[in-house]
Enzyme design. Structure first.
Site, PDB file in Angstrom:
ATOM      1  N   ALA A 263      50.591 -23.887  10.924  1.00 33.19           N
ATOM      2  CA  ALA A 263      51.328 -23.277   9.825  1.00 33.19           C
ATOM      3  C   ALA A 263      52.075 -22.058  10.349  1.00 33.19           C
ATOM      4  O   ALA A 263      51.843 -21.632  11.482  1.00 33.19           O
ATOM      5  CB  ALA A 263      50.376 -22.849   8.708  1.00 33.19           C
ATOM      6  N   MET A 264      52.964 -21.512   9.512  1.00 34.12           N
ATOM      7  CA  MET A 264      53.800 -20.401   9.957  1.00 34.12           C
ATOM      8  C   MET A 264      53.933 -19.347   8.872  1.00 34.12           C
ATOM      9  O   MET A 264      54.227 -19.648   7.718  1.00 34.12           O
ATOM     10  CB  MET A 264      55.184 -20.953  10.363  1.00 34.12           C
ATOM     11  N   GLU A 265      53.739 -18.090   9.293  1.00 36.26           N
ATOM     12  CA  GLU A 265      53.601 -16.965   8.361  1.00 36.26           C
ATOM     13  C   GLU A 265      54.912 -16.319   7.918  1.00 36.26           C
ATOM     14  O   GLU A 265      54.919 -15.144   7.545  1.00 36.26           O
ATOM     15  CB  GLU A 265      52.729 -15.895   9.025  1.00 36.26           C
ATOM     16  N   ASN A 266      56.038 -17.046   7.914  1.00 36.75           N
ATOM     17  CA  ASN A 266      57.318 -16.461   7.482  1.00 36.75           C
ATOM     18  C   ASN A 266      57.138 -15.580   6.250  1.00 36.75           C
ATOM     19  O   ASN A 266      56.465 -15.952   5.310  1.00 36.75           O
ATOM     20  CB  ASN A 266      58.302 -17.571   7.137  1.00 36.75           C
ATOM     21  N   HIS A 298      44.546 -17.325   7.401  1.00 32.76           N
ATOM     22  CA  HIS A 298      45.200 -16.844   8.626  1.00 32.76           C
ATOM     23  C   HIS A 298      46.657 -16.450   8.347  1.00 32.76           C
ATOM     24  O   HIS A 298      47.085 -15.346   8.697  1.00 32.76           O
ATOM     25  CB  HIS A 298      45.127 -17.943   9.700  1.00 32.76           C
ATOM     26  N   GLU A 299      47.390 -17.335   7.720  1.00 38.89           N
ATOM     27  CA  GLU A 299      48.812 -17.043   7.469  1.00 38.89           C
ATOM     28  C   GLU A 299      48.958 -15.893   6.478  1.00 38.89           C
ATOM     29  O   GLU A 299      49.836 -15.047   6.627  1.00 38.89           O
ATOM     30  CB  GLU A 299      49.558 -18.282   6.971  1.00 38.89           C
ATOM     31  N   HIS A 302      48.427 -12.597   8.193  1.00 37.85           N
ATOM     32  CA  HIS A 302      49.568 -12.198   9.031  1.00 37.85           C
ATOM     33  C   HIS A 302      50.529 -11.268   8.283  1.00 37.85           C
ATOM     34  O   HIS A 302      51.300 -10.551   8.905  1.00 37.85           O
ATOM     35  CB  HIS A 302      50.369 -13.420   9.472  1.00 37.85           C
ATOM     36  N   GLU A 321      48.085 -12.444  16.973  1.00 35.65           N
ATOM     37  CA  GLU A 321      47.297 -13.675  16.850  1.00 35.65           C
ATOM     38  C   GLU A 321      45.795 -13.446  17.067  1.00 35.65           C
ATOM     39  O   GLU A 321      44.972 -13.939  16.305  1.00 35.65           O
ATOM     40  CB  GLU A 321      47.831 -14.765  17.784  1.00 35.65           C
TER      41      GLU A 321
HETATM   42  N1  TRP Z   1      52.446 -17.950  14.146  1.00 34.75           N
HETATM   43  C1  TRP Z   1      51.916 -19.253  13.858  1.00 34.75           C
HETATM   44  C2  TRP Z   1      50.456 -19.031  13.545  1.00 34.75           C
HETATM   45  O1  TRP Z   1      49.679 -18.707  14.376  1.00 34.75           O
HETATM   46  C3  TRP Z   1      52.042 -20.186  15.014  1.00 34.75           C
HETATM   47  C4  TRP Z   1      53.150 -21.152  14.958  1.00 34.75           C
HETATM   48  C5  TRP Z   1      53.475 -21.959  13.927  1.00 34.75           C
HETATM   49  C6  TRP Z   1      54.041 -21.493  15.986  1.00 34.75           C
HETATM   50  N2  TRP Z   1      54.511 -22.762  14.296  1.00 34.75           N
HETATM   51  C7  TRP Z   1      54.866 -22.503  15.528  1.00 34.75           C
HETATM   52  C8  TRP Z   1      54.202 -21.049  17.277  1.00 34.75           C
HETATM   53  C9  TRP Z   1      55.837 -23.082  16.319  1.00 34.75           C
HETATM   54  C10 TRP Z   1      55.184 -21.612  18.070  1.00 34.75           C
HETATM   55  C11 TRP Z   1      55.999 -22.615  17.598  1.00 34.75           C
HETATM   56  O2  TRP Z   1      50.043 -19.063  12.451  1.00 34.75           O
HETATM   57 ZN    ZN Z   2      48.840 -16.853  13.679  1.00 32.13          ZN
END
Ligand code: TRP
Ligand code: ZN
Length: 864
Positions: A263-266, A298-299, A302, A321
């Protein structure tokens, strides 16, 4: 072939230009999306210098400074950069680029996941959307206008708050978003699609009303509840434990099927792999529910550790991280069993991170040299990084740690900072010297502690000496002493020997090892005690102490720390597995079986019993044995399992039945019972008589945990019912993407000499596609990472199969290709007969034309 150039931490220099605001207009189109990017830019150095913007995989349409379009003579453009020559200190730069999201299989930048558009910018994906200073120390305020067809894309999302929306010609519409918090471009996000929406709301401690919105594919609304509940728990926990509140009026999460990571914390708009959002009782396991709660947390965490305070440069990745993993681990421990959560974390560390740290890509938690940043989202940066934070928590204590965190936010809110800044805040807040401790940030490899002890009956003194030893790693680094916190408990032997007596410890203390070797003396000790070290796994190290079997058995029962009790059992298992591998034993002594029976009959909670009964993994054993023959290891593991099952059939079956229940519940007790029951099932299933029990469980299960455990037991023990239950499972779940991933994985785990054929055939299964990372990982990844026996089969076919798939992924999705290369690059841990075969495949990959940067970095490190 082009060698991609590495970047070094030591070469960091501050940006020559800053970008203060970014105004984006994105007109979405499958093959020709137009991005208009207007930036207000400020020069940060006194003299005029060229401005070099990162950019790749897109078409540059126009460049204008302060509204005046530049002619192509006024700038330079290559396949990775745009250079312009501004002559003002402050100016507006407007760049128009054209993108092709439907051709983007790398899933970085703007791409399509099914019918929806989404973005992934971390680490360096924004440069595939527009030309930019794509580095985390350039922080800007973003306004984003998204334009798309209204009926196909009713939801248009970006970071921050919605400030405008309206209709346009040609059935199009637009929505404009504004994010008031300056952020690096890796936190930018945009999503467009037609979703089902689950909404809720949250009032923060100080009274801010936050709208919570969870977007899932149509038809999946009933599977979104658990993620929403987890989000609310995370928000509460961060207020209670860290005094951290959410800071925008809306928090959105979008679940997509095509995603490279978890997942990604945008900022304000998390994008999630759908496997970390969607769950219901029939289709998701207890483990899935646990993982969803952890990743959502986690997200969310962040937002402070990563977004409000971010990284100065990518070498500092562990700043966000490691700290955020530590925070999500603490959260998981508070929401679930703390002991079992800790044991699971340690298992991951030992089976995956230790191996990484011993292999050719070994790096400190703060790497010093990077070719492809995506290669550094590793077990080391994340999991060992979290251990380093945890050690500070142990050294400073709960209050000291919290004071350090408070100071960190006081000093650095809104900034892009370094790991040094973090440690300085920790050290300053409680006046503790962390200078030796800081070496953890710059040193790779897993340290070993060599422990010896002695007892002097004449003056009742006990001495324990601990020596730290650092492996000579692949990166040939000069090793320095570390500050290693060691929880020590001394168990009094007479208390242990006295039948039925309660556990008694004479000493419980935190030792600080900072020198190469230190000795501690304890007085007033009556009898030779048993040292119990690294309580709660107080440091990510290996321990060498010559315990007798009897001492380990005593620790299993009497240590006050649950991790230590579990770990003693693991050590005992590992000892006999090793002896079986080396033909130094053919049997395990009766007292080991007795100990397992005692665990099963004890009053401990079932979840912990399940962990205690689980043998060390293939990977963990491979890491601790030197140059292991995979066949011998696999055989030793299965022999121990079969022997335990044979000797303890009755108690295992009794436990299995006691833990079985016709009603489905999801509280901790019920989850623990299911875990224990299914560990028992896997033992029992090593005897063919239990085929019918497995079939029975499969047919009667009313939840995915039990159903999946049944087909796994059939696969791992190659039971007669295997084909039948697999066919029936497929029939039932063929239209469910996430469940079919499980089915593909279980195929890859089949404990049968023909498994490579099976897996190869499945590559042409109508539901299989290399384009979807979850699918690729579920089949190919599961085989290479989790079927040690046949991945390493002696004719090298397992290696060849993996290399063939990596060769295809090289052009489809470099990130996925690079991740599943891991089992091959660790070739040196295996016996000679494996090494040559592994090297053949590594060499073959290395010789490929158009090798992506991700693979090239790892292959170069491995083959040189
Ligand atoms: N920051 C994300 C996390 O740890 C990691 C992540 C999600 C990521 N998608 C990515 C890192 C694509 C590199 C490429 O929650
Ligand atoms: Zn992370």
């Amino acid at each position: 072939m082009t060698e991609f150039a590495p970047r070094y931490l030591k070469d960091y220099s501050a940006p020559e230009y800053q970008i203060n605001t970014v105004n984006l207009e994105v007109a979405l189109n499958d093959s020709a999306t137009l991005v208009t990017n207007s930036m207000s830019i400020q020069r940060m150095v006194t003299t005029n210098v060229p401005l070099v913007l990162d950019g790749e995989h897109m078409v540059l349409k126009s460049v204008a400074i302060n509204g005046a379009e530049l002619s192509s003579d006024d700038y330079q453009v290559t396949d990775s950069a745009l250079t312009i020559f501004p002559n003002a200190e402050q100016f507006e730069l407007t760049i128009i680029t054209e993108l092709n999201p439907s051709a983007n299989t790398a899933l970085e930048g703007l791409y399509k996941s099914g019918e929806a558009y989404c973005t992934q910018c971390e680490a360096e994906g924004f440069r595939r959307i527009s030309y930019f200073l794509d580095r985390p120390d350039v922080m800007a305020i973003y306004t984003t206008k998204v334009i798309a067809d209204k009926s196909q894309y009713p939801y248009l999302l970006a970071n921050g708050n919605k400030i405008d929306a309206g209709e346009l010609d040609d059935d199009k519409h637009f929505v404009t978003w504004h994010d008031p918090f300056p952020k690096p471009c890796y936190l930018f996000a945009l999503v467009a699609g037609n979703f089902d929406l689950l909404t809720s709301n949250y009032t923060t401690r100080s009274g801010r009303q936050v709208a919570l919105e969870l977007f899932v594919d149509k038809g999946n609304l009933s599977r979104a509840e658990h993620a929403m509940t987890s989000l609310i728990k995370s928000m509460q926990w961060d207020e209670q434990v860290f005094d951290l509140e959410y800071d925008l009026d809306i928090y959105m999460i979008v679940a997509v099927d095509f995603f490279n990571m978890g997942a990604m914390e945008n900022k304000g708009l998390n994008v999630f792999n759908s496997k970390y959002v969607l769950a219901d009782d029939l289709s998701a396991t207890d483990e899935d529910f646990f993982n969803i709660e952890a990743v959502i947390a986690h997200e969310y965490f962040h937002n402070w550790t990563g977004n409000r305070v971010t990284c100065r440069d990518w070498f500092q990745l562990s700043l966000k991280e490691g700290l955020t993993v530590f925070r999500d681990q603490q959260f998981s421990g508070d929401m679930n069993s703390a002991a079992v959560t800790r044991i699971k974390n340690v298992r991951t560390l030992r089976s995956l991170q230790f191996a990484e740290d011993a292999g050719p890509m070994a790096h400190p938690i703060r790497p010093e040299k990077v070719v492809e940043m995506n290669n550094f989202y590793t077990m080391t940066v994340y999991e060992k990084g979290a251990e380093v934070i945890r050690m500070m928590h142990t050294i400073l204590g709960k209050e000291g740690f919290k004071a350090g965190i408070d100071l960190y936010f006081d000093r650095h809110d809104g900034q892009a900072v370094t790991c040094d800044d973090f440690v300085a805040a920790m050290s300053d807040a409680s006046n503790v010297d962390l200078s030796t401790f800081k070496n953890w940030y710059s040193q790779s490899g897993t340290p070993s502690l060599i422990v010896t002890d002695s007892f002097d009956q004449s003056n009742n003194q006990y001495q324990i000496s601990v020596k730290q030893v650092h492996p000579q790693a692949h990166d040939k680094q000069q090793k320095q002493n570390l500050h290693i916190p060691i929880n020590l408990e001394l168990l009094a032997t007479e208390a242990i020997n006295a039948e039925g007596s309660t556990k008694a410890n004479v000493v419980n203390e935190l030792l600080h090892l900072k020198e190469t070797e230190q000795t501690w003396t304890f007085s007033n000790i009556d009898k030779q005690p048993i040292p119990v070290l690294l309580g709660n796994f107080s440091a990510p190290v290996k321990l060498e102490f010559d315990y007798t079997d009897e001492q380990l058995l005593a620790i299993m029962v009497n240590a006050s720390d649950a991790f230590n009790r579990w770990d003693a059992g693991q050590k005992l298992f590992a000892r006999y597995i090793e002896m079986l591998v080396n033909d130094e034993a053919t049997e395990v002594p009766q007292q080991v079986y007795d100990a397992i029976a005692d665990i099963l009959n004890s009053g401990a909670d079932e979840a912990l019993k399940a962990e205690q009964l689980t043998l060390p993994s293939f990977d963990e054993m491979a890491d601790s044995l030197d140059k292991v023959n995979a066949d011998k290891l696999a055989n030793a593991l299965s022999r121990l399992k079969i022997n335990i099952a044979a000797k303890l059939t009755d108690v295992l079956f009794a436990t299995y039945q006691q833990c079985s229940s016709t009603e489905f519940a999801k509280d901790g007790k019920a989850i623990g019972k299911r875990a224990l029951k299914n560990v028992c099932l896997n033992y029992l299933a090593s005897a063919k008589e239990f085929d019918s029990v497995v079939i029975g469980q499969f047919n009667n299960s009313n939840n995915m945990t039990d159903q999946l455990a049944a087909i796994k037991a059939a696969a791992l023990n190659d039971l007669p019912c295997f084909e039948q239950v697999m066919a029936s499972f497929e029939q039932q779940w063929q239209d469910d993407t996430l469940v079919m991933d499980k089915w593909f994985s279980v195929n890859a785990l089949h404990n049968h000499p023909d498994v490579i054929n099976r897996v190869t055939k499945l590559l042409s299964h109508p539901k299989f596609s290399l384009d979807n990372p979850n699918r690729a990982r579920s089949l190919i990844g599961a085989f290479a990472f989790s079927n040690g026996k046949y991945f390493h089969q002696h004719d090298g076919q397992g290696y060849q199969f993996l290399a063939d798939q990596i060769a295809k992924l090289n052009t489809i999705n470099p990130q996925v290709a690079s991740r599943i290369l891991t089992p091959l690059i660790q070739y040196k841990s295996f016996a000679k007969e494996h090494q040559q075969q592994m090297l053949t495949q590594l060499q073959r990959l290395n010789d490929m034309p158009n090798l992506c940067r991700d693979l090239q970095e790892k292959l170069t490190a491995t083959l040189n």
